[in-house]
Scaffold this motif. Structure first.
Motif: not given
Length: 311
Positions: A118, A114, A177, A220
């Protein structure tokens, strides 16, 4: 008069976090399935955190007299209520201890993927076209390989360990992600508050982390909750195939793998750890559905109305 009002504010401020927690609990209580799922996951987290501290020796101690002991018999002690394994070790203690490695691998892979995905998604969505296209092609390369097949190949070349398992599973989940973050950033950057920040001369760093990231973070987190269940199942599959975590370390998937040869004579060896995997996965899915509503301001009123009725 001023002193009195200041005193009242000082007394009210400490209560604000509590009221926020009560609000979350009330919204959870409005969805009974999500509330039960959250309680179950809390128990799993507590077992993973404190279980090995107290039950590590019991989970590793062999007792051939209790070999394949049947479940629901308390004559050997409470921890044999789920039965014993092929070496006479209590299954309940081993499931509690194995929760730590299972949760550690899943949490490590989800958090790493993540953060990396991200960050790359924010760069791809906010910077120029060529940088974004290059990053997206990297995601396409990773997604062109089946995740489990890629994990099998890498773990076959590397030694199976917790670190390598987390690394492989994290790499396979990065594109999820990355693509989601980029799509969200491309949409959010066109909103008026972002355009206003640009006109006022805010730096790119401030715009991304102060204005854009808080908007896409709930999405997320919802994806991460679902992904946690997927990664846990992937780790269990790799351990079942024998290329995951190796003995004497234990995970739920490894326990299922070790018990499959006794399915006809001692079904409980594979059944209980498999049930732990199923219940944890179901709880994560239920909690993810609740989070999708609770973190969405346009749909949160459903839970808030239910919380008021229950309150």
């Amino acid at each position: 008069m001023t002193d009195t009002s200041d005193t009242v504010r000082a007394e009210e401020d400490p209560a604000k976090p509590v009221s926020g927690l009560r609000r979350v609990i009330a919204m959870l209580w409005a969805d009974k399935l999500a509330f039960v799922a959250a309680l179950f996951l809390l128990v799993i987290v507590l077992c993973a955190t404190f279980g090995p501290m107290f039950l590590q020796d019991m989970a590793a101690k062999t007792n051939l007299r209790a070999r394949n002991a049947a479940p629901f018999e308390l004559e050997r002690g409470f921890f044999f209520i789920l039965g014993g394994d092929a070496l006479g070790r209590p299954l309940l203690a081993r499931i509690i201890v194995a929760a730590q490695n299972t949760m550690m691998v899943a949490a490590g892979a989800v958090v790493a993927s993540m953060i990396i995905g991200s960050a790359l998604g924010l760069i791809a969505g906010y910077t120029g076209r060529w940088v974004g296209e290059a990053i997206m092609r990297l995601a396409d390369v990773i997604m062109s390989f089946p995740s489990l097949l890629l994990a099998v190949i890498v773990l076959y070349m590397l030694s199976p360990s917790i670190a390598n398992l987390v690394l492989v599973l994290a790499i396979t989940r990065i594109p999820i992600y990355l693509r989601t973050t980029r799509a969200e950033v491309l949409e959010v950057r066109q909103r008026m508050f972002v355009q206003a920040a640009i006109v006022m001369g805010a730096s790119n760093f401030r715009i991304v982390f102060k204005h854009i990231l808080p908007v896409i973070l709930p999405t997320l987190l919802t994806i991460a909750t679902l992904d946690f269940a997927f990664v846990m199942l992937a780790e269990s599959s790799l351990s079942f195939l024998g290329i995951g975590i190796q003995p004497p370390e234990i995970t739920w998937g490894l326990m299922v793998s070790q018990g499959r040869q006794y399915l006809t004579s001692a079904w409980w060896l594979a059944f209980w750890p498999g049930l732990a995997i199923i219940l944890t996965t179901m709880s994560l899915n239920l909690l993810s559905s609740w989070m999708r509503i609770a973190l969405n301001p346009t749909q949160r009123w459903r839970l808030e109305i239910g919380a008021k009725k229950n309150g």
